[in-house]
Each structure stands twice: as C-alpha cells, then as structure tokens.
Design a protein around this motif. Sequence first.
Motif, PDB file in Angstrom:
ATOM      1  N   SER A  65       0.836  -1.213   0.000  1.00 19.24           N
ATOM      2  CA  SER A  65       0.000   0.000   0.000  1.00 19.24           C
ATOM      3  C   SER A  65       0.864   1.254   0.000  1.00 19.24           C
ATOM      4  CB  SER A  65      -0.943  -0.013   1.207  1.00 19.24           C
ATOM      5  OG  SER A  65      -0.221   0.041   2.430  1.00 19.24           O
ATOM      6  N   ARG A  66       1.994   1.201   0.697  1.00 17.74           N
ATOM      7  CA  ARG A  66       2.902   2.362   0.680  1.00 17.74           C
ATOM      8  C   ARG A  66       3.438   2.612  -0.723  1.00 17.74           C
ATOM      9  NH1 ARG A  66       5.120   0.409   5.806  1.00 17.74           N
ATOM     10  NH2 ARG A  66       6.801  -0.567   4.608  1.00 17.74           N
ATOM     11  N   SER A  67       3.795   1.535  -1.415  1.00 20.82           N
ATOM     12  CA  SER A  67       4.328   1.696  -2.769  1.00 20.82           C
ATOM     13  C   SER A  67       3.242   2.137  -3.746  1.00 20.82           C
ATOM     14  CB  SER A  67       4.966   0.384  -3.236  1.00 20.82           C
ATOM     15  OG  SER A  67       6.157   0.128  -2.519  1.00 20.82           O
ATOM     16  N   ILE A  68       2.010   1.643  -3.553  1.00 24.03           N
ATOM     17  CA  ILE A  68       0.894   2.093  -4.385  1.00 24.03           C
ATOM     18  C   ILE A  68       0.706   3.599  -4.218  1.00 24.03           C
ATOM     19  CG2 ILE A  68      -1.630   2.023  -4.614  1.00 24.03           C
ATOM     20  CD1 ILE A  68      -1.451  -0.997  -4.001  1.00 24.03           C
ATOM     21  N   PHE A  69       0.746   4.059  -2.973  1.00 16.95           N
ATOM     22  CA  PHE A  69       0.591   5.485  -2.715  1.00 16.95           C
ATOM     23  C   PHE A  69       1.725   6.276  -3.374  1.00 16.95           C
ATOM     24  CE2 PHE A  69       1.500   9.314  -0.272  1.00 16.95           C
ATOM     25  CZ  PHE A  69       0.256   9.927  -0.271  1.00 16.95           C
ATOM     26  N   SER A  70       2.952   5.792  -3.245  1.00 18.53           N
ATOM     27  CA  SER A  70       4.096   6.506  -3.813  1.00 18.53           C
ATOM     28  C   SER A  70       3.998   6.591  -5.332  1.00 18.53           C
ATOM     29  CB  SER A  70       5.395   5.800  -3.397  1.00 18.53           C
ATOM     30  OG  SER A  70       6.515   6.479  -3.888  1.00 18.53           O
ATOM     31  N   LEU A  71       3.655   5.467  -5.993  1.00 22.67           N
ATOM     32  CA  LEU A  71       3.558   5.467  -7.454  1.00 22.67           C
ATOM     33  C   LEU A  71       2.403   6.341  -7.942  1.00 22.67           C
ATOM     34  CD1 LEU A  71       4.260   1.774  -8.525  1.00 22.67           C
ATOM     35  CD2 LEU A  71       5.724   3.746  -8.783  1.00 22.67           C
ATOM     36  N   CYS A  72       1.252   6.207  -7.284  1.00 27.71           N
ATOM     37  CA  CYS A  72       0.091   6.985  -7.725  1.00 27.71           C
ATOM     38  C   CYS A  72       0.302   8.476  -7.498  1.00 27.71           C
ATOM     39  CB  CYS A  72      -1.165   6.512  -6.988  1.00 27.71           C
ATOM     40  SG  CYS A  72      -1.708   4.867  -7.483  1.00 27.71           S
ATOM     41  N   SER A  73       0.938   8.817  -6.393  1.00 25.30           N
ATOM     42  CA  SER A  73       1.196  10.227  -6.118  1.00 25.30           C
ATOM     43  C   SER A  73       2.141  10.817  -7.152  1.00 25.30           C
ATOM     44  CB  SER A  73       1.774  10.385  -4.712  1.00 25.30           C
ATOM     45  OG  SER A  73       2.013  11.731  -4.403  1.00 25.30           O
ATOM     46  N   SER A  74       3.171  10.075  -7.519  1.00 32.94           N
ATOM     47  CA  SER A  74       4.153  10.575  -8.490  1.00 32.94           C
ATOM     48  C   SER A  74       3.594  10.587  -9.913  1.00 32.94           C
ATOM     49  CB  SER A  74       5.419   9.724  -8.443  1.00 32.94           C
ATOM     50  OG  SER A  74       6.077   9.855  -7.216  1.00 32.94           O
ATOM     51  N   CYS A  75       2.784   9.598 -10.241  1.00 31.99           N
ATOM     52  CA  CYS A  75       2.341   9.416 -11.632  1.00 31.99           C
ATOM     53  C   CYS A  75       0.858   9.747 -11.805  1.00 31.99           C
ATOM     54  CB  CYS A  75       2.608   7.980 -12.081  1.00 31.99           C
ATOM     55  SG  CYS A  75       4.294   7.412 -11.787  1.00 31.99           S
ATOM     56  N   ARG A  76       0.312  10.588 -10.944  1.00 34.10           N
ATOM     57  CA  ARG A  76      -1.138  10.830 -10.906  1.00 34.10           C
ATOM     58  C   ARG A  76      -1.714  11.274 -12.252  1.00 34.10           C
ATOM     59  NH1 ARG A  76      -1.789  15.079  -6.248  1.00 34.10           N
ATOM     60  NH2 ARG A  76      -0.304  13.669  -5.269  1.00 34.10           N
ATOM     61  N   LYS A  77      -1.012  12.146 -12.959  1.00 41.84           N
ATOM     62  CA  LYS A  77      -1.559  12.659 -14.216  1.00 41.84           C
ATOM     63  C   LYS A  77      -1.681  11.561 -15.262  1.00 41.84           C
ATOM     64  CE  LYS A  77       0.076  17.409 -13.619  1.00 41.84           C
ATOM     65  NZ  LYS A  77       0.935  18.504 -14.152  1.00 41.84           N
ATOM     66  N   THR A  78      -0.779  10.617 -15.232  1.00 44.24           N
ATOM     67  CA  THR A  78      -0.803   9.527 -16.198  1.00 44.24           C
ATOM     68  C   THR A  78      -1.928   8.546 -15.900  1.00 44.24           C
ATOM     69  OG1 THR A  78       1.593   9.715 -16.382  1.00 44.24           O
ATOM     70  CG2 THR A  78       0.608   7.690 -17.205  1.00 44.24           C
ATOM     71  N   LEU A  79      -2.331   8.464 -14.644  1.00 47.79           N
ATOM     72  CA  LEU A  79      -3.241   7.408 -14.209  1.00 47.79           C
ATOM     73  C   LEU A  79      -4.708   7.834 -14.159  1.00 47.79           C
ATOM     74  CD1 LEU A  79      -1.041   5.969 -11.317  1.00 47.79           C
ATOM     75  CD2 LEU A  79      -1.510   4.871 -13.521  1.00 47.79           C
ATOM     76  N   THR A  80      -5.026   9.073 -14.533  1.00 53.20           N
ATOM     77  CA  THR A  80      -6.424   9.504 -14.418  1.00 53.20           C
ATOM     78  C   THR A  80      -7.367   8.637 -15.249  1.00 53.20           C
ATOM     79  OG1 THR A  80      -5.991  11.158 -16.152  1.00 53.20           O
ATOM     80  CG2 THR A  80      -5.884  11.902 -13.851  1.00 53.20           C
TER      81      THR A  80
END
Length: 801
Positions: A399-414
């Motif tokens: 869950s920590r890594s999910i948060f880190s990846l989503c926070s960094s790559c948020r624009k790509t993941l919308t």
Amino acid sequence: MFVNGFMDFWLMGRWPYSSQKFHEKILLNTEDAVALIGYAFTSYEGVGTDSQFTQGAMKCFQSWVFYSHRAYLDSDITLDSLKSLTQPAIRFLAYDDLYPDTVELFTDVLSNYSKFLRPGDVDTLSSVLSSTWAQDRFELIKSGDFGFESVQFGRFLLAFGDATVQDLARNPNDPGTQQLIRMMHGLLTCDGYAVAEDEICASALEFWSTFVEFMIDSLFAEGGDKAPWIGPARRNVMQAIEECWAKIKVPPRDIGASWDSESRVGFNDFRKDVADLLQAAYPLLGIEIFEKFINLALRSLKTQAWEDTEATLFCLNALSDCVSDDTAEDEILGTLFGSSMFSQLSEAAAGIPAKTRQTSVNMLGHYAPFFERHTEYLPSALTFLFRSVESPALARPASRSIFSLCSSCRKTLTGELGAFLEQYSRFLTTAKGDTKEKVLGAIASIIQAIPNEDAKADPVQRLLDFIENDVHVCISSLGKHGLDVAKEPAITALRCLTSIGKGLQTLDDMPIELDSETDRSTFWDEGVGGSIQVRIVKIVETVVGALGQDGDVIEAACSVFRAGFTETAPGPFVFPPAVTARFLLGSRIDTPRLEVMLTTACALVNSHSTESSTRIGQEAGALLKHVSGFIHSIGDPAHEPDIAQNCVDFLARLMPRYVDIVLAMEPKSSLEEIFFFALKCLTVREPLPKRSAASFWSSFVILHDFPEPLQSTINGIMQHLGPLLTEALITNIGGGSARSELDTLADPLKKLIFRQPRAKTWLETALFGENFPSQKVNASEKRIFLQKVMKQVSHAPHHVE
C-alpha cells in the motif's frame, strides 16, 4: 601494583588536584615506572615460567599509555621514555599466556592513541600481522571460531587497519599492504550469519566505511581521481560491497526463528549499515555498481535464487536516492522492470519467501520517479502491487508503494481511475486500517490530477461511500461489542478521510498564475460540491457523537479538518471556517485530548492570519470566548500545563490580525483574566506554558500603528501590565528558569525595551525589588546588567517585529 592502582585512581576522575599539578607530580615518577615495567618485561623467560609479574606490568603499561594520552591532550606533554617499552611489549603477542593482555593494549592504543606508536612500532606490528602466527589466528576466525581470543585478534587487526587506512589505500602494490587488505576482506567473509553468528563482520564493515570516507575526502582534497592508487582502492571497495551482499542474505525461516531479539536487531542493523556503505560508495563507483546489481538481480530471478534476489533488491533500494535521471541509468533499470520480474514474483505458489516479495514491493515505491519518467512500466508494476496488497504479509509495504507510485504518476493514471476504484472494492474484504489509508490516499491523488472540478465529484463520492459503509458497520456493532472493539474501525474511517484529504491537496510544485483572470471556482461551496463537504462533516460528527469519549477518536477527527488548512484553492476538504469552528466549540474542559482540539483551533486561526487570507473575525471571537472559559476553569496554569500552554498559544495566534477581537471581548473581567493568565504562565515551572506565554507577550508588546481608539487601548494595557510583565521576565532571567529557557524569555524582554519608553524604569524596579529571586547578585552587578541590556537593545538592528 601500587603504580597501576594509582594511575587507575586518577583515570577514573577521582584525583583531587588540578590536571597541571597532577602532571607535574607524575612526571617525576615516569622514569621509575619505565624502569620497573621494563624490568618486568625482561624478566619473562617464555612459556613455562610464571607470567603473573609480567601480566601486571602489561596492565600498568596500559594505564601509563593512557595517562600519557591525557597528558598530551591537557598540556601537550609527551612521555617519550614510555615508548621504549613498546617494542618489548609487541613480542608478547606471540605468547599465549600474555596474548590477551597484550592484544588488548595494542587494540586500545591503535583505536584511541595511535600517535603513541613510532613508525618503527607500526612497521613491527605490520610484520607481526603478516606472519604465520597471525595467519593461523586469522584462519581460525575466518572458519567461524568466535571465541574470546579469536575475536580479540579480529578487533586488533581492524584497529590496525583503521589506524593505517591511508597507507593501506595509497600503497596498493606493497606486499604487506596486500596481505593486510586480503585479511580485511576476509573478515567480511567469515562463516555464519552477520551478528547472530559472525561476531566480527559488523566491525569489519566499519573499517570499509572508513576506507570509503578516506577515499571521498581524498578525491575532493586532490581535485580528481587521477592518482594511481584510486583504481585499486576502488576495486577493493567494489569487492567489499560484493562481500557485504553475501552477508545480508536473509536466513531461512527456521534459522531466523531460533535467534533471540538481540540477534535479530543486530542482523537488521548490519543490513542498514551496508545500505549506508552503498550510498557512501556510490560517488566512487557510479553506474558500475548500479549495473552490477541490476545484472545480478536478473541472473538470480532467472535461476529463482530468491535469497540472492532479496539481497540484490535490498541493495538497489539503498541506491534509489543516489541514482539520477540519467538516460544510461534509466536504460539499465528498464531492463529489470521490463523483465519477467513482476510475473515471477506474483506467483504465490512459487515458494517465494515473503521477505523477497516484501523487498520487491518496497523497491517500486523507492523508484517512483523512474515510473513517472517511464510510464510504460506502470501497468505491470501496479498490477503486481494490487495482487500483493491482498496478502496480509505484504499489504502494508504494497500500500505504501501504491501510494508513492500513484502520487508521483497521478496525471498519467487519471484514465485508470475506474479500475483503481474496482480494485479497492475487491481489496476491502481483507484490508486493514493503515493499508486502507494508503490506498485511498493513492486514489485521491489521482482524482486530484483531474483538471475539471466537476469531474472530481463522482469519484470522491465513491470514496465516501466506502467510508460511510465502514462507519455504519462500526456504529452498528457498538452495542454488541462495546467501545474497545468499535474504536479501531472508527479511527480507521477518520484516518482514511484524512488520507483522502491529503491526497486531494494541490501539489506544492504547481505553478501559481498570478495574472490569471479566471474567477475563483465555487463548485465546492454549493450544489454537488457543497453536498460532498456536508457528507464529510457528517461522517466526522457521527463518529465523534458515538465515540467522542475516546481521545484517539478526537485526535483523528481533528486531523480531518486540518487536512484543508494548507490549501489556497477551494476543495472538498476546504471547509467554511464556521463549520470547523462549530466542531471545535463542541469541546469541553473534560473532553479527552482537549489539547488537540486547541491546536486545531490554533491552526485554523493561523491559516487565516495573513492579509491575503479571508478574515474570520466572527469565528475567532467565538473561539476566543470558548478558550477563555477553559482559562477560567483552569485558574492556575500549573494545574493543567498542557491545556494552559495551548490556550495561551491560541491567544498568540490571534496577534496581530485579530487583536481588535481580543480587546473587544466582553465582559471586561474575562479580558483581564486572560491577560493575567498569560502572566501566570511565565511564572510556572513547566517549560511549555512558559514558552507559549513568552511568544504571546513577544507578539503583544510590539503592537503599534493601529487605528484609534484601538492603539490607545493597547498602550493602556501595556502601561498597566508592563511592570508586572517585566517583573515576571526578570524573575525568570534572575534565576527562576533553566538556562535552556533564557533565549525564549529574552525575546519579549528585548522587544519590551525597544518598544516601551518606560521599560528602563520597570527594569530598575524589578531588579531592585523584593521579589528578585537571587541573593547572590549585588546592586553593582544589577546596574551593570541594566546598562548592558539597555545599550545592546538600543544599538541592535530594529527588526523586532
């Protein structure tokens, strides 16, 4: 022996004379001591003779050596005659009955006072360590013999290495150096697991850390890496890291389970120290070490050597902060993330150790910036993480890594937001508290990246559905299971709300369009957006209404409101100040964790304290009246120092923007009470109320240039309370406070003197009054203090505001 006991008596700090007098007396006896110790050394005739006399002389010699160190530090005295005993002492290393005392002596000398040794002594010790005698002892410890004498030898060898690290690095072609370096490497490869079984490898790691530190210093000092010794030294560091890699492999579960807590902690600390060594050595080794570990990871994945894989990924995690966004490094990393790594590690039935999967999960969080640059690797990484989060052992790091990846790559993941919400729905059946927080925060960060405010509403509503369901289950179970059982899911629901609020916060690096003519969005103030805010507040109020008697619930509820305080743009958690104030006004003097409610009130006022922010005069007035009620209930700050501190801190936050609200307070008796309470806080023993009171008075005494009649009211209060304030400050500075508090208390005094014309008179009255706390300060000293203080403040830069 009397001489030995006499020296120990002084070394323990019990000698009554001054250092200089002591040194003078001891110097008179040095030659006699040298003669006596030398006689004991020469009287020893080898194995089979009584060694007790010589052992005592060795201990005495050790005491004298360390006395000479103290004499050198105190008075730059060198006892050269003692050094004549060093060569005779070295030869006793070869005798079993004298070895323990002798090796202890030279280990201590090398570690703490290597300057005592002459060049010839160092050469002799080097010869000893290159001898067959040393090689035999080295082989014993390398084979796993960690008896007392073997460990003594290992520490002696490492102490010599530390003392001569410059020579070992700079003379790679010297045969003696090569032999010693081989032994240093060997101490990293002894049999057994680090710390739990191998008692010397942690100390050996320290030597190589020192070696790397010397290399780094030399490179900076010499301005480059052209020196001929740099290449061999770099190869030695690379070899040492490879040896450390073998030592950090996690043992099988049955072996690890047999260790005691000290062994487990020691092994984990060793791994952390290896990570520190990698980070320190990266400037020396650069992309070469990074590429080596990537290739090693690919090789171990191919052969399914899972312990090797874990150790390699652990090292790559350590290097994550060192590598840059250089194209070459990204290409190398891409070979790993583009491999079958995720599919292999996702197969639960493959017998992969949990630690290996855990370290791989952590790695994805460490390399979030890489995925931000190379989004083509994101799908497989996130798929792996969401599979991992379903495993109880991996849920937290995943869950920590999910948060880190989503926070960094948020624009790509919308575009994948719907899939994330579905993933969370499936995940709910096994999810735990802190895991939910991270995953919901991750999804919220993707929602934040949606450019259209209206489009954010539906996914935010979906997240609130999840939390409302959790709260409903929690409240429903309250009657069946009681507070203790219902408390944890309730706190989890509130913390999940806070995590969503933080995920929805605007990024700090977002550009601010100063010239934008776009109207402020009102979406979150009314309509659908406003109804979302109402839902969030209702969730908080429902939980607090049912479980508000628990302090942890109160603290978690406050965190929800604070999530929007730092925002400058409207959002679902940027509540109207009246809403937050209404929640805070529900507190009472017996509310658990009341100090958290008060700090939230401070944060609310602070977020509206600048001229560019919205003025919240009505809310500030209501909260002030509420806080004054607490002040009245407490009476004496010493009774409730934590609450007192936060009450006065709230008063300080009202300065200067809301000073008119404070001075307009009714009834006037309440206004008088809060000012006298702030004075009382300066006189209590507890440091925190005192510090907050000092901050309040620092803010109040400099208030000026307000419109009339407000400024006249401020001046009148200062004329009335100035003498009392000055007396309280002088009482503290004159002996009523700890030395560590004086800087805090000096600030309001400095500002008082600078801003108030009558400050000198008030100071004189306080200094020469009956309440001055010390009888040791005479009138002359008080006058000197007064003159100096007035002079320093009058000549200081006038930046007291």
